[in-house]
Design an enzyme around this catalytic site. Structure first.
Site, PDB file in Angstrom:
ATOM      1  N   ARG A  51       0.798  -1.228   0.000  1.00  0.00           N
ATOM      2  CA  ARG A  51       0.000   0.000   0.000  1.00  0.00           C
ATOM      3  C   ARG A  51       0.826   1.271   0.000  1.00  0.00           C
ATOM      4  O   ARG A  51       0.588   2.187  -0.792  1.00  0.00           O
ATOM      5  CB  ARG A  51      -0.912   0.070   1.235  1.00  0.00           C
ATOM      6  CG  ARG A  51      -2.214  -0.650   1.084  1.00  0.00           C
ATOM      7  CD  ARG A  51      -2.623  -1.194   2.414  1.00  0.00           C
ATOM      8  NE  ARG A  51      -1.651  -2.200   2.785  1.00  0.00           N
ATOM      9  CZ  ARG A  51      -1.752  -3.486   2.386  1.00  0.00           C
ATOM     10  NH1 ARG A  51      -2.792  -3.891   1.731  1.00  0.00           N
ATOM     11  NH2 ARG A  51      -0.814  -4.355   2.695  1.00  0.00           N
ATOM     12  N   THR A  52       1.770   1.365   0.928  1.00  0.00           N
ATOM     13  CA  THR A  52       2.460   2.648   1.101  1.00  0.00           C
ATOM     14  C   THR A  52       3.281   2.962  -0.150  1.00  0.00           C
ATOM     15  O   THR A  52       3.201   4.075  -0.690  1.00  0.00           O
ATOM     16  CB  THR A  52       3.357   2.605   2.362  1.00  0.00           C
ATOM     17  OG1 THR A  52       2.582   2.070   3.429  1.00  0.00           O
ATOM     18  CG2 THR A  52       3.845   3.982   2.720  1.00  0.00           C
ATOM     19  N   LYS A  80      25.890  -3.146  -0.084  1.00  0.00           N
ATOM     20  CA  LYS A  80      27.365  -3.134  -0.041  1.00  0.00           C
ATOM     21  C   LYS A  80      27.870  -2.390   1.183  1.00  0.00           C
ATOM     22  O   LYS A  80      29.060  -2.134   1.315  1.00  0.00           O
ATOM     23  CB  LYS A  80      27.909  -2.443  -1.295  1.00  0.00           C
ATOM     24  CG  LYS A  80      27.462  -3.053  -2.600  1.00  0.00           C
ATOM     25  CD  LYS A  80      27.986  -2.201  -3.756  1.00  0.00           C
ATOM     26  CE  LYS A  80      27.164  -2.388  -5.002  1.00  0.00           C
ATOM     27  NZ  LYS A  80      27.366  -1.285  -5.959  1.00  0.00           N
ATOM     28  N   ARG A 101      11.023   3.929   3.480  1.00  0.00           N
ATOM     29  CA  ARG A 101      10.674   2.941   4.511  1.00  0.00           C
ATOM     30  C   ARG A 101      11.938   2.151   4.837  1.00  0.00           C
ATOM     31  O   ARG A 101      12.651   1.717   3.927  1.00  0.00           O
ATOM     32  CB  ARG A 101       9.584   1.989   4.026  1.00  0.00           C
ATOM     33  CG  ARG A 101       9.394   0.832   5.003  1.00  0.00           C
ATOM     34  CD  ARG A 101       8.188   0.010   4.714  1.00  0.00           C
ATOM     35  NE  ARG A 101       6.976   0.742   4.999  1.00  0.00           N
ATOM     36  CZ  ARG A 101       5.763   0.191   4.986  1.00  0.00           C
ATOM     37  NH1 ARG A 101       5.623  -1.090   4.690  1.00  0.00           N
ATOM     38  NH2 ARG A 101       4.704   0.911   5.250  1.00  0.00           N
ATOM     39  N   HIS A 129       4.701   5.736  11.636  1.00  0.00           N
ATOM     40  CA  HIS A 129       4.273   5.599  10.235  1.00  0.00           C
ATOM     41  C   HIS A 129       3.269   6.735   9.980  1.00  0.00           C
ATOM     42  O   HIS A 129       2.069   6.520   9.888  1.00  0.00           O
ATOM     43  CB  HIS A 129       3.611   4.228  10.076  1.00  0.00           C
ATOM     44  CG  HIS A 129       3.317   3.807   8.667  1.00  0.00           C
ATOM     45  ND1 HIS A 129       3.442   4.640   7.577  1.00  0.00           N
ATOM     46  CD2 HIS A 129       2.870   2.619   8.174  1.00  0.00           C
ATOM     47  CE1 HIS A 129       3.101   3.978   6.482  1.00  0.00           C
ATOM     48  NE2 HIS A 129       2.746   2.750   6.824  1.00  0.00           N
TER      49      HIS A 129
HETATM   50  N1   CP Z   1      -0.352  -0.034   5.870  1.00  0.00           N
HETATM   51  C1   CP Z   1       0.840  -0.308   5.313  1.00  0.00           C
HETATM   52  O1   CP Z   1       1.849   0.291   5.669  1.00  0.00           O
HETATM   53  O2   CP Z   1       0.815  -1.269   4.347  1.00  0.00           O
HETATM   54  P1   CP Z   1       2.070  -1.741   3.517  1.00  0.00           P
HETATM   55  O3   CP Z   1       3.036  -2.384   4.498  1.00  0.00           O
HETATM   56  O4   CP Z   1       1.555  -2.690   2.489  1.00  0.00           O
HETATM   57  O5   CP Z   1       2.707  -0.516   2.926  1.00  0.00           O
END
Ligand code: CP
Length: 308
Positions: A51-52, A80, A101, A129
Site C-alpha cells: 500500500r504505502t 554493499k 521505509r 508511520h
Molecule cells: N499499511 C501499510 O503500511 O501497508 P504496507 O506495508 O503494504 O505498505
C-alpha cells in the site's frame, strides 16, 4: 527543509489543511493532474510494502510527476554497506522528494538530516508511520464528519504496531477523544506512549485484554496485525498471533455506526465475512491514503519552492 518524520511534525492546523486539500483532490482530480510536472519522487523501500509504496507512486503519477525507486535492501548499494546518510545525499542529486521505509527506527530522521530535499517517513521500524495516520485521519473524517469526541478502540499488537503509536499521537491532539487499548499483556502500548502522550495530555484511556466487553462503547475500532517481523522469538509470535479475530458475530453488540479500520495487511485478525459489513472501512482507508499522500507531496514541494 520541511520533512515529515513524525506525525507531531505537523500542527493540527496543517493536518486539517491536508484533509481539505485531499477532499479537493477527490472532487477535482483534473485540477492537480499536472501539479508536479517535471518533478521526481524517490521511492526508497528497504522493507516490504504494498500500500504505502504503491500509493506514493500512484500519488506522484496522478500529480503529473515521475518516480524512481529502490525496492528491497538487496537491490541498492545499501547491500554493499552504504550508510543511510550517504544514500540520502546521493538520492538528493537525482530527485525532488524522498519517501523512505526502513527497518531501523530513526532511519527516516537520518535521511532528512542528510538530504537536501524533503523526506517523508514511510515507516521506520517499530517507531512510527505518519502517512498511514494521514490515511486514518481522512478515513475517520469522512466516516464520522469529525476528529473529536470519539471513543477509539485500538486492538492487537499495540507494542510493535507503529501505526498505533502515530494514531494515538495524532488523535490525542483533538478534543474529547478517549482510547480503549485492547491487547494481550505482552503487546501493550509502550510506556513512553502512555507517559509522554496519554498521561501528559490527560487523555482518558483504559487498557483491557477483552475486545468483546468493550465493543458496545466504541465509535472507531482500529484492528492491527501482530507484527511477526518485530518478534525475537517465533514461538511467542505463534502464541499471540490469533489473540483477536474480529467476526460478524462479535460485531453484534457494536454500535450501528461503528467504523472498523485496519492499516492492512490483514493476516487473520478480521474475518473476510466482515468485509461485507457497511461498517468495514479498511479498503476505503487504502484509497484515502493515496489522496492524503498527494496532498502531502504538494505541501512539501510547495514549501521547498519546487512548485507554486
Ligand atoms: N499499511 C501499510 O503500511 O501497508 P504496507 O506495508 O503494504 O505498505
Amino acid at each position: 527543509m520541511k520533512s515529515l518524520i513524525d506525525i507531531l511534525d505537523m500542527t493540527t492546523g496543517e493536518l486539517d489543511e491536508l484533509i481539505a486539500v485531499a477532499e479537493d483532490i477527490i472532487a477535482n482530480p483534473e485540477k492537480y493532474a499536472e501539479a508536479c510536472h517535471g518533478l521526481k519522487l524517490a521511492s526508497l523501500f528497504f522493507e516490504p510494502s504494498t500500500r504505502t509504496r504503491m500509493s506514493f507512486e500512484a500519488a506522484m503519477y496522478e500529480l503529473g510527476g515521475n518516480v524512481i525507486s529502490v525496492t528491497g535492501a538487496g537491490t541498492s548499494s545499501a547491500a554493499k554497506g552504504e550508510s543511510v546518510a550517504d544514500t540520502a545525499k546521493t538520492v538528493s542529486c537525482y530527485t525532488d522528494i524522498i519517501a523512505i521505509r526502513h527497518p531501523k527506527e530513526g532511519a527516516a530522521y537520518v535521511t532528512a538530516q542528510n538530504a537536501t530535499i524533503p523526506v517523508i517517513n514511510a515507516g521506520d521500524g517499530g517507531h512510527c508511520h505518519p502517512t498511514q495516520t494521514l490515511a486514518d485521519l481522512l478515513t475517520i473524517w469522512r466516516e464520522k464528519g469529525r476528529l473529536t469526541n470519539l471513543t477509539i478502540g485500538v486492538c492487537g499488537d499495540l507494542k510493535f504496531g507503529r501505526t498505533v503509536h502515530s494514531l494515538i499521537n495524532a488523535m490525542s491532539r483533538y478534543e474529547g477523544n478517549r482510547f480503549v487499548l485492547i491487547s494481550p499483556e505482552e503487546l501493550k502500548v509502550p510506556s513512553y506512549v502512555k507517559k509522554d502522550v496519554l498521561q501528559q495530555k490527560g487523555i482518558p484511556y483504559v487498557q483491557t485484554t477483552d475486545l468483546e466487553s468493550v465493543m458496545p462503547e466504541l465509535d472507531i475500532l482500529y484492528m492491527t496485525r501482530v507484527q511477526r517481523e518485530r518478534f525475537f522469538n517465533e514461538e511467542d509470535y505463534l502464541r499471540l498471533k490469533d489473540s483477536y479475530i474480529l467476526t460478524t458475530d462479535k460485531l453484534k453488540t457494536a454500535k450501528p455506526d461503528l467504523s472498523i479500520l485496519h492499516p492492512l495487511p490483514r493476516v487473520n485478525e478480521i474475518s473476510v465475512a466482515v468485509d461485507d459489513d457497511p461498517r468495514a472501512c479498511y479498503f476505503k482507508q487504502v484509497l484515502n491514503g493515496k489522496y492524503m499522500r498527494m496532498a502531502l507531496i504538494l505541501k512539501l514541494l510547495r514549501e521547498a519552492g519546487k512548485i507554486r
